[in-house]
Design a protein around this motif. Structure first.
Motif, PDB file in Angstrom:
ATOM      1  N   CYS A 244      -7.075  -4.004  -5.262  1.00 52.44           N
ATOM      2  CA  CYS A 244      -6.582  -3.282  -6.822  1.00 52.44           C
ATOM      3  C   CYS A 244      -6.632  -4.176  -7.830  1.00 52.44           C
ATOM      4  CB  CYS A 244      -5.188  -2.428  -6.783  1.00 52.44           C
ATOM      5  SG  CYS A 244      -5.364  -1.296  -8.161  1.00 52.44           S
ATOM      6  N   LYS A 246      -6.412  -2.719 -11.186  1.00 50.14           N
ATOM      7  CA  LYS A 246      -5.673  -2.803 -11.500  1.00 50.14           C
ATOM      8  C   LYS A 246      -3.871  -3.286 -11.778  1.00 50.14           C
ATOM      9  CE  LYS A 246      -6.147   2.087 -12.864  1.00 50.14           C
ATOM     10  NZ  LYS A 246      -5.610   3.278 -13.391  1.00 50.14           N
ATOM     11  N   CYS A 247      -3.718  -3.991 -10.272  1.00 51.79           N
ATOM     12  CA  CYS A 247      -3.168  -3.924  -9.564  1.00 51.79           C
ATOM     13  C   CYS A 247      -2.751  -5.150  -9.014  1.00 51.79           C
ATOM     14  CB  CYS A 247      -1.732  -3.078  -9.195  1.00 51.79           C
ATOM     15  SG  CYS A 247      -2.064  -2.508  -7.945  1.00 51.79           S
ATOM     16  N   CYS A 264      -5.989   2.869  -3.620  1.00 49.43           N
ATOM     17  CA  CYS A 264      -4.496   2.112  -4.330  1.00 49.43           C
ATOM     18  C   CYS A 264      -3.031   2.419  -3.894  1.00 49.43           C
ATOM     19  CB  CYS A 264      -4.812   1.351  -5.754  1.00 49.43           C
ATOM     20  SG  CYS A 264      -3.100  -0.403  -5.983  1.00 49.43           S
ATOM     21  N   HIS A 266      -0.879   1.372  -4.491  1.00 50.82           N
ATOM     22  CA  HIS A 266       0.132   1.239  -5.272  1.00 50.82           C
ATOM     23  C   HIS A 266       0.487   2.038  -7.179  1.00 50.82           C
ATOM     24  CE1 HIS A 266       3.403  -0.511  -7.915  1.00 50.82           C
ATOM     25  NE2 HIS A 266       2.517  -1.095  -9.282  1.00 50.82           N
ATOM     26  N   CYS A 267      -0.810   2.294  -7.111  1.00 50.53           N
ATOM     27  CA  CYS A 267      -1.690   3.257  -7.924  1.00 50.53           C
ATOM     28  C   CYS A 267      -1.360   4.533  -8.499  1.00 50.53           C
ATOM     29  CB  CYS A 267      -2.603   2.423  -8.140  1.00 50.53           C
ATOM     30  SG  CYS A 267      -2.771   0.903  -9.076  1.00 50.53           S
TER      31      CYS A 267
END
Ligand SMILES: [Zn+2]
Length: 271
Positions: A244, A246-247, A264, A266-267
């Motif tokens: 991802c 972002k993360c 994602c 997580h996001c």
């Protein structure tokens, strides 16, 4: 598949060679597309083009006698070539202009459409369409109201042409990732603030794509060059198992409404 930014780019690319000129004739080599090509088109000659516009993913050629409506389907493309340009087996339609050029429609899979109507307001394919995503009509208040009591997955909701037109699979995925929203979240659970975020993000994502498409405008004049469904940098779409942006969590894919979705885990939470 051409999405809204590609259609807008096509429109801008071909417009200067059509607007203000006269159609000498229309040559249809293959009338069997998604729907049969309107027979009126074959009979048209010596009509003037006033302007070109777009509605959803339809190209509209306004003439002094009615409207030619084109859709690129899954694999269609248009380009401007000289009258004597050699023909490929997938070149199904030529709109022959009085300026030495013609608009050539190529479509290997033949899911596109070329139709004729005298009355744009009552054209059957436009009757149930929602607002244009880049118009002021598409705003947070509208989306909030529209989403009440909608027990559908958010992604399916955004891809519904009756809600807003022209949000295809790629842009639905990218938008939801940027908003940090899970595609299976129920539309009715959206807050006003989330609606605001979605609307702003959709407008940004599409505007940016149209801007990038601008660099391909010259391709509409290359006889051999297929004007691109431009390759863009996509954040999650098609990036299964990649990190991802972002993360760093691995991007997962799931099927929603028979379409591939990328998230994602997580996001993008269902909160
Ligand atoms: Zn992430």
């Amino acid at each position: 598949m051409p999405e809204l930014p590609e259609v807008e780019t096509a429109l801008r690319g071909v417009s200067p060679y059509l607007k203000g000129f006269m159609i000498e004739k229309i040559v249809v080599r293959q009338p069997q597309l998604r729907w049969a090509v309107s027979p009126e088109l074959v009979a048209l000659e010596k009509i003037n083009i006033l302007k070109l516009t777009r509605r959803a993913k339809y190209l509209i050629i306004h003439t002094d006698q009615g409207y030619i409506i084109g859709h690129l389907g899954m694999s269609g493309s248009v380009r401007i070539v000289p009258h004597d340009s050699p023909i490929d087996k997938h070149d199904h339609i030529d709109i022959v202009m009085n300026n030495g050029k013609l608009l050539r429609y190529n479509d290997p899979r033949r899911f596109g459409a070329w139709l004729w109507t005298k009355n744009l307001e009552e054209f059957h394919l436009f009757l149930k369409l929602g607002p244009e995503p880049l118009s002021d009509e598409f705003n947070a208040e509208y989306l909030f109201k529209k989403s009440r009591k909608k027990l559908t997955a958010l992604k399916t909701f955004l891809m519904d042409n009756a809600v807003v037109v022209g949000i295809g699979n790629i842009y639905a995925n990218e938008t939801l990732f940027l908003c940090g929203l899970h595609p299976l979240k129920l539309a009715t659970n959206l807050t006003r603030k989330q609606c605001e975020l979605i609307v702003t993000t959709i407008k940004n994502v599409l505007s940016k794509a149209i801007e990038q498409g601008g660099t391909t405008l010259k391709d509409f004049l290359q006889p051999d060059g297929r004007p691109g469904y431009f390759a863009q940098e996509l954040l999650v779409y098609g990036n299964k198992n990649k990190p991802c942006p972002k993360c760093g969590t691995k991007i997962e894919s799931l099927i929603i409404g028979q379409r591939n979705s990328y998230i994602c885990p997580h996001c993008q939470k269902k909160r």
